[in-house]
Enzyme design. Structure first.
Site, PDB file in Angstrom:
ATOM      1  CE  LYS A 265     -29.998 -26.357  12.867  1.00 19.18           C
ATOM      2  NZ  LYS A 265     -30.965 -27.293  13.353  1.00 19.18           N
ATOM      3  NE  ARG A 266     -30.249 -17.521  18.876  1.00 15.86           N
ATOM      4  CZ  ARG A 266     -29.419 -16.558  19.181  1.00 15.86           C
ATOM      5  NH1 ARG A 266     -29.654 -15.331  18.766  1.00 15.86           N
ATOM      6  NH2 ARG A 266     -28.335 -16.790  19.903  1.00 15.86           N
TER       7      ARG A 266
END
Ligand code: GLU
Length: 493
Positions: A265-266
């Site tokens: 998700k980063r």
């Protein structure tokens, strides 16, 4: 007969890695006129959720990846209300491992292995195992229960203790398999402990359930992410112990972010649901996922699903890790959007438009979409791009505030243009004609009026073709906006 499967654990959404695995399995099945199975590996009693099963199914459906056997979402009337229910299709079901567990399928094979002395009951608690590992400075289970006597086992069972079942791993044996992507891979069993196949709760572990189901579902090729590569030797040991014929294995390389760390998700969106929410088209996602670890000899970039099926070949899958390139995906998305008609784009972006609060005649909205089409990269951008057509209190962007300073006689020119506009039939060609004539008469470059005009009616420095844009806005709006802009300009002095 080729039979492949996608076997997600329903502990979250469908992420790009899973979607790519599903796609490659699907392509391989279609290419070889085989069958593609969807199996839900919900043996993690705590983390598996029904919500996640629904999400995985709807994400696959959104992408257009179809399976021949497995669970399907269906609408059914329950107590007078429509409800989404899960149905199953296929001769090898059930396709939920939790249901298969209830039927005693895994237990049956565990008992077989116990009987043949290829597995044993283990009564050790987690704490006991950890303590001994520490004491003995070892990382593996020490085989404490391997040699319990029959009497000891009977006694413990009578006491009501619930054992796990562990598989007896042969020491120091090489296990090899020929991976269809990576070639020959060998593991030595000294790196494999006597692993649990049935937990004390009666639930099978992933490796055990996977082998039994792949065998019972007659899977011929196991195509999955290479995070499972270290599981494959364990599974091979199980195939051998159970006397099952092994499938072929193909492990797809990991997907990394641009910083070469595992994609998460980063880095940006990772779930198909999120891509959908952001206005990506399934065609673009599929095309991108196809290229993420596979390619044709001539490095073709654009593929329809049927072309992918036609050209897909496991042999051309890459061994090396793939880097997820959001820029390329956005580019592909723009490409597929440009291929659509304004009508289709309108339908696809309808929810975004509604949510943004654009209020306008449908035909005008479609016309605005047509004018902005070249600029649309994501469906969610549509409302912003067309918004200035539909509201009169347009904002003046920062860029306009800066750039307008570069033009001379803005006020005079715009005022003259208002007068000119008043007297013409406000159509694209006519607008162009008077603008060019005006520039010539004044002895100025056309950009001296084109830019300020654009700034004044849209509040933006960029936008669709000027004449078309003016025509669609209509004479009245255009004049009003120029007047407003002139007022604003005065205040800036
Ligand atoms: N349930 C496993 C996963 O989601 C499946 C792995 C496999 O394909 O064998 O990772």
């Amino acid at each position: 007969m080729v039979r492949v499967r996608f076997a997600p654990s329903p502990t979250g959404y469908l992420h790009v890695g899973g979607a790519r695995t599903a796609l490659y399995n699907y392509l391989f099945a279609r290419k070889n006129s085989g069958k593609f199975v969807l199996r839900i590996e919900d043996t993690d009693e705590v983390r598996s959720t029904f919500e996640s099963v629904k999400q995985i199914i709807s994400s696959l459906t959104f992408l257009g990846i179809e399976w021949d056997e497995g669970p399907f979402l269906d609408k059914q009337m329950v107590n007078g209300k429509w409800q989404m229910v899960i149905d199953e299709k296929g001769d090898y079901g059930p396709y939920f491992q939790s249901k298969r567990k209830e039927m005693g399928i895994y237990e049956k094979y565990a008992l077989k292995l116990l009987k043949e002395d290829k597995a044993y009951y283990c009564f050790c608690s987690k704490e006991e195992i950890e303590e001994r590992k520490k004491k003995k400075s070892i990382t593996h289970y020490d085989g404490y229960c391997r040699n319990l006597s029959k009497e000891e086992i009977e006694k413990k069972l009578k006491e009501g203790r619930k054992p796990a079942v562990r598989f007896k791993v042969d020491f120091e044996k090489d296990v090899s398999f020929n991976d269809l992507i990576r070639g020959e891979i060998t593991f030595n069993t000294k790196f494999i402990e006597d692993f649990v196949i049935l937990k004390s709760s009666g639930y099978p572990t992933y490796n055990f359930a996977c082998v039994i189901d792949d065998y019972l579902m007659k899977i011929t090729h196991v195509i999955r992410g290479d995070d499972h590569i270290s599981n494959t030797p364990r599974q091979i040991l199980l195939y051998e112990a159970l006397g099952f014929e092994k499938p072929y294995f193909a492990h797809l390389p990991m997907i990394l972010g641009e910083d070469k760390k595992r994609l998460s998700k980063r880095h940006g969106a990772v779930s198909i649901e999120e891509f959908k929410r952001n206005g990506y088209l399934p065609e673009a996602l599929l095309n991108y996922l196809a290229l993420l670890g596979w390619g044709t000899e001539d490095s073709k970039q654009i593929f329809s699903l049927s072309e992918m099926i036609e050209e897909f070949d496991l042999k051309r899958c890459s061994k090396s890790k793939a880097v997820f390139d959001y820029g390329k995906l956005i580019w592909l998305n723009g490409y597929y959007i440009r291929k659509k008609s304004p009508e289709e784009i309108f339908k696809l972006s309808f929810d975004f438009i509604k949510e943004y609060g654009i209020d306008g005649e449908i035909e005008r909205i479609k016309k605005a979409i047509e004018l902005e089409k070249e600029k649309i990269k994501l469906l969610k951008d549509v409302p912003y791009l067309i918004s200035f057509f539909f509201k009169d209190d347009i904002e003046i962007e920062e860029d306009v505030k800066k750039k307008i300073k570069n033009f001379k006689n803005v006020e005079k020119n715009l005022k003259n243009l208002i007068e000119l506009f008043k007297g013409i039939d406000f159509k694209r060609d006519e607008i162009e004609r008077v603008l060019r004539e005006y520039a010539e008469k004044e002895g100025i470059k056309t950009k001296e009026i084109f830019h300020p005009l654009r700034f004044s009616v849209s509040g933006r420095t960029k936008g669709p073709s000027l004449f078309e844009m003016l025509e669609l806005l209509g004479k009245e709006k255009v004049i009003k906006r120029i007047e407003r802009f002139l007022e604003w300009l005065k205040k800036q002095e």
